[in-house]
Scaffold this motif. Structure first.
Motif, PDB file in Angstrom:
ATOM      1  N   VAL A  83       0.724  -1.465   0.009  1.00  0.00           N
ATOM      2  CA  VAL A  83       0.395   0.016  -0.106  1.00  0.00           C
ATOM      3  C   VAL A  83       0.717   1.538  -0.263  1.00  0.00           C
ATOM      4  CG1 VAL A  83      -1.775   1.827   1.455  1.00  0.00           C
ATOM      5  CG2 VAL A  83      -1.625  -1.086   1.481  1.00  0.00           C
ATOM      6  N   ILE A  84       0.949   2.094  -1.010  1.00  0.00           N
ATOM      7  CA  ILE A  84       1.968   3.129  -1.461  1.00  0.00           C
ATOM      8  C   ILE A  84       0.897   4.242  -2.110  1.00  0.00           C
ATOM      9  CG2 ILE A  84       3.902   1.642  -2.340  1.00  0.00           C
ATOM     10  CD1 ILE A  84       3.017   2.555  -4.503  1.00  0.00           C
ATOM     11  N   ASP A  85       1.438   5.727  -1.915  1.00  0.00           N
ATOM     12  CA  ASP A  85       1.034   6.583  -3.010  1.00  0.00           C
ATOM     13  C   ASP A  85       1.094   6.585  -4.398  1.00  0.00           C
ATOM     14  OD1 ASP A  85      -0.337   7.670  -0.358  1.00  0.00           O
ATOM     15  OD2 ASP A  85       1.781   8.434   0.127  1.00  0.00           O
ATOM     16  N   PHE A  86      -0.104   6.778  -4.830  1.00  0.00           N
ATOM     17  CA  PHE A  86       0.813   7.087  -6.455  1.00  0.00           C
ATOM     18  C   PHE A  86      -0.830   7.923  -6.754  1.00  0.00           C
ATOM     19  CE2 PHE A  86      -1.708   3.173  -5.625  1.00  0.00           C
ATOM     20  CZ  PHE A  86      -2.774   2.897  -6.515  1.00  0.00           C
ATOM     21  N   ARG A  87       0.022   8.255  -8.485  1.00  0.00           N
ATOM     22  CA  ARG A  87      -1.134   8.694  -9.360  1.00  0.00           C
ATOM     23  C   ARG A  87      -1.679   7.586  -9.911  1.00  0.00           C
ATOM     24  NH1 ARG A  87      -3.346  13.691  -8.311  1.00  0.00           N
ATOM     25  NH2 ARG A  87      -2.935  15.534 -10.562  1.00  0.00           N
ATOM     26  N   VAL A  88      -3.030   8.165 -10.814  1.00  0.00           N
ATOM     27  CA  VAL A  88      -3.740   7.851 -11.569  1.00  0.00           C
ATOM     28  C   VAL A  88      -4.179   8.871 -12.722  1.00  0.00           C
ATOM     29  CG1 VAL A  88      -5.837   6.889 -12.207  1.00  0.00           C
ATOM     30  CG2 VAL A  88      -4.846   6.018  -9.927  1.00  0.00           C
ATOM     31  N   ASN A  89      -3.742   8.245 -13.384  1.00  0.00           N
ATOM     32  CA  ASN A  89      -3.632  10.129 -15.051  1.00  0.00           C
ATOM     33  C   ASN A  89      -4.820   8.867 -15.961  1.00  0.00           C
ATOM     34  OD1 ASN A  89      -0.831   9.174 -14.731  1.00  0.00           O
ATOM     35  ND2 ASN A  89      -1.320  11.343 -13.965  1.00  0.00           N
ATOM     36  N   ILE A  90      -5.332   9.966 -16.584  1.00  0.00           N
ATOM     37  CA  ILE A  90      -6.704   9.598 -17.361  1.00  0.00           C
ATOM     38  C   ILE A  90      -6.214   9.974 -18.719  1.00  0.00           C
ATOM     39  CG2 ILE A  90      -9.093  10.728 -18.348  1.00  0.00           C
ATOM     40  CD1 ILE A  90      -8.947   9.504 -15.375  1.00  0.00           C
ATOM     41  N   SER A 141      -7.370   4.469 -17.970  1.00  0.00           N
ATOM     42  CA  SER A 141      -6.236   5.477 -17.317  1.00  0.00           C
ATOM     43  C   SER A 141      -4.970   4.705 -16.580  1.00  0.00           C
ATOM     44  CB  SER A 141      -7.024   5.882 -15.988  1.00  0.00           C
ATOM     45  OG  SER A 141      -7.711   4.880 -15.029  1.00  0.00           O
ATOM     46  N   THR A 142      -4.647   4.920 -16.654  1.00  0.00           N
ATOM     47  CA  THR A 142      -2.724   4.601 -16.645  1.00  0.00           C
ATOM     48  C   THR A 142      -2.773   4.975 -15.280  1.00  0.00           C
ATOM     49  OG1 THR A 142      -1.613   6.176 -17.184  1.00  0.00           O
ATOM     50  CG2 THR A 142      -2.908   4.430 -18.740  1.00  0.00           C
TER      51      THR A 142
END
Length: 270
Positions: free
Chosen positions: A155-162, A195-196
Motif C-alpha cells: 500500500v503506497i501513494d501513487f497517481r492515476v492518470n486519465i 486510465s494508467t
C-alpha cells in the motif's frame, strides 16, 4: 473502514448516484451527463466471496444500494454455484463479481463464460475481485483481460492518470491520487485503456517507469467487460474519481445486450 464510516459512505454513495452531490465541481457536468445511462430496469447478479481482505462482503453495502437506487434489480450471492443456474444467468444483464484468490469448477466457469461470450451479459468489477479471482483458469483471464501479478511496495501513494478524455467513462475527470495497492498486471494488448499509473516508487527498480493500465474496457464475445484496479478496500472509493469511474463502468457494462458494439480495437503492438 469501520461500521460507522461505512454506513455514512453507503448513504453518501447513494446520494451521489442520484445527483452527483459529493462530486468536485470539475466533475459535476460530466456526472450530470451520465444520469441518462442509469441502471433502470437492469437485472444484476452481484457475486462476492474469496479472500476477505478485499472486503467483498462490505462492498455489497456500498454498491448494491446505489444500483438499486438507480432502478436495478439486484440479486446478491456469495456462491459461485449461481453460475450453474442457467435460467438465472440467461436473465441477467450484468454480473458484478468480487471474488479474490478462489477456485471455480469447470461447470461454474462454463456457466459464467457462456453468459458473457454467447448471451452478451456484461461483467464488471475491480481489483483482485475480478482479475485475481481464479489463477488456474486461463480462459477466465482471457475474458477479463488482465491478471494481477504484483503490487510493489504494497500500500503506497501513487497517481492515476486519465488518458482517454473522450470516452464517457472518463470524460470530464482529472488525474487523481490513491493510497492503495498499485497493481502490476499482465494485460491483454487489445483492451481500451482509460486510465494508467506509472511505477516510480523504486520498490521494484526493474519496473520503474513502467506505465500500467488502471481502468479499461473490452469485449469477450458478445459481452462487455469493464475493469478497474482501484478498490483494494472500500476506502479507495472514498476518492470521488475512483468511485465515479467504477459507477460509469458498471453502467456501460450493463448496456451490453442493448447497445451496438463499439469499434475501437487498437493493438498495442503493430
Amino acid at each position: 473502514m469501520n461500521s460507522l464510516s461505512r454506513r455514512k459512505f453507503v448513504q453518501t454513495t447513494i446520494a451521489a448516484g442520484a445527483g452527483g452531490i459529493l462530486l468536485p465541481k470539475n466533475m459535476a457536468k460530466a456526472a450530470e451527463a451520465q444520469t441518462t445511462d442509469s441502471l433502470k430496469g437492469k437485472k444484476v447478479l452481484y457475486v462476492w466471496g474469496g479472500w476477505p481482505g478485499h472486503e467483498p462482503e462490505q462492498s455489497v453495502e456500498v454498491f448494491v444500494p446505489w444500483m438499486r437506487s438507480e432502478g436495478a434489480e439486484v440479486e446478491v450471492s456469495n456462491s459461485l454455484d449461481s453460475y450453474l443456474d442457467k435460467d438465472l444467468m440467461d436473465s441477467r444483464d450484468l454480473i458484478i463479481q468480487i471474488v479474490t484468490m478462489s477456485q471455480i469448477t469447470r461447470e461454474q466457469e462454463s456457466g459464467l463464460l457462456a453468459a458473457v461470450k454467447e448471451n452478451g451479459t456484461g461483467i464488471a468489477g475491480w481489483h483482485g475481485g475480478l482479475n485475481d479471482s481464479f489463477r488456474n483458469n486461463t480462459e477466465y483471464q482471457f475474458m477479463i483481460g488482465s491478471q494481477w501479478v504484483a503490487h510493489p511496495g504494497n500500500v503506497i501513494d501513487f497517481r492515476v492518470n486519465i488518458v482517454d478524455h473522450d470516452d464517457p467513462i472518463t470524460a470530464g475527470l482529472d488525474d487523481f491520487d490513491l493510497h492503495s495497492e498499485q497493481y502490476y498486471m499482465h494485460v491483454d494488448p487489445n483492451v481500451k485503456v482509460l486510465s494508467t499509473t506509472k511505477f516510480i516508487a523504486g520498490h521494484a527498480p526493474w519496473a520503474d517507469g513502467c506505465v500500467m493500465p488502471v481502468a479499461y474496457k473490452k469485449y469477450y464475445g458478445e459481452g462487455r467487460v469493464f475493469f478497474s484496479s482501484s478498490g483494494h478496500v472500500m476506502a479507495d472509493f472514498e476518492v470521488p474519481e475512483a468511485l465515479e469511474i467504477m459507477k460509469r463502468g458498471i453502467r456501460w457494462a450493463s448496456e451490453s445486450k442493448y447497445q451496438p458494439k463499439e469499434d475501437w480495437v487498437s493493438p498495442a503492438y503493430q
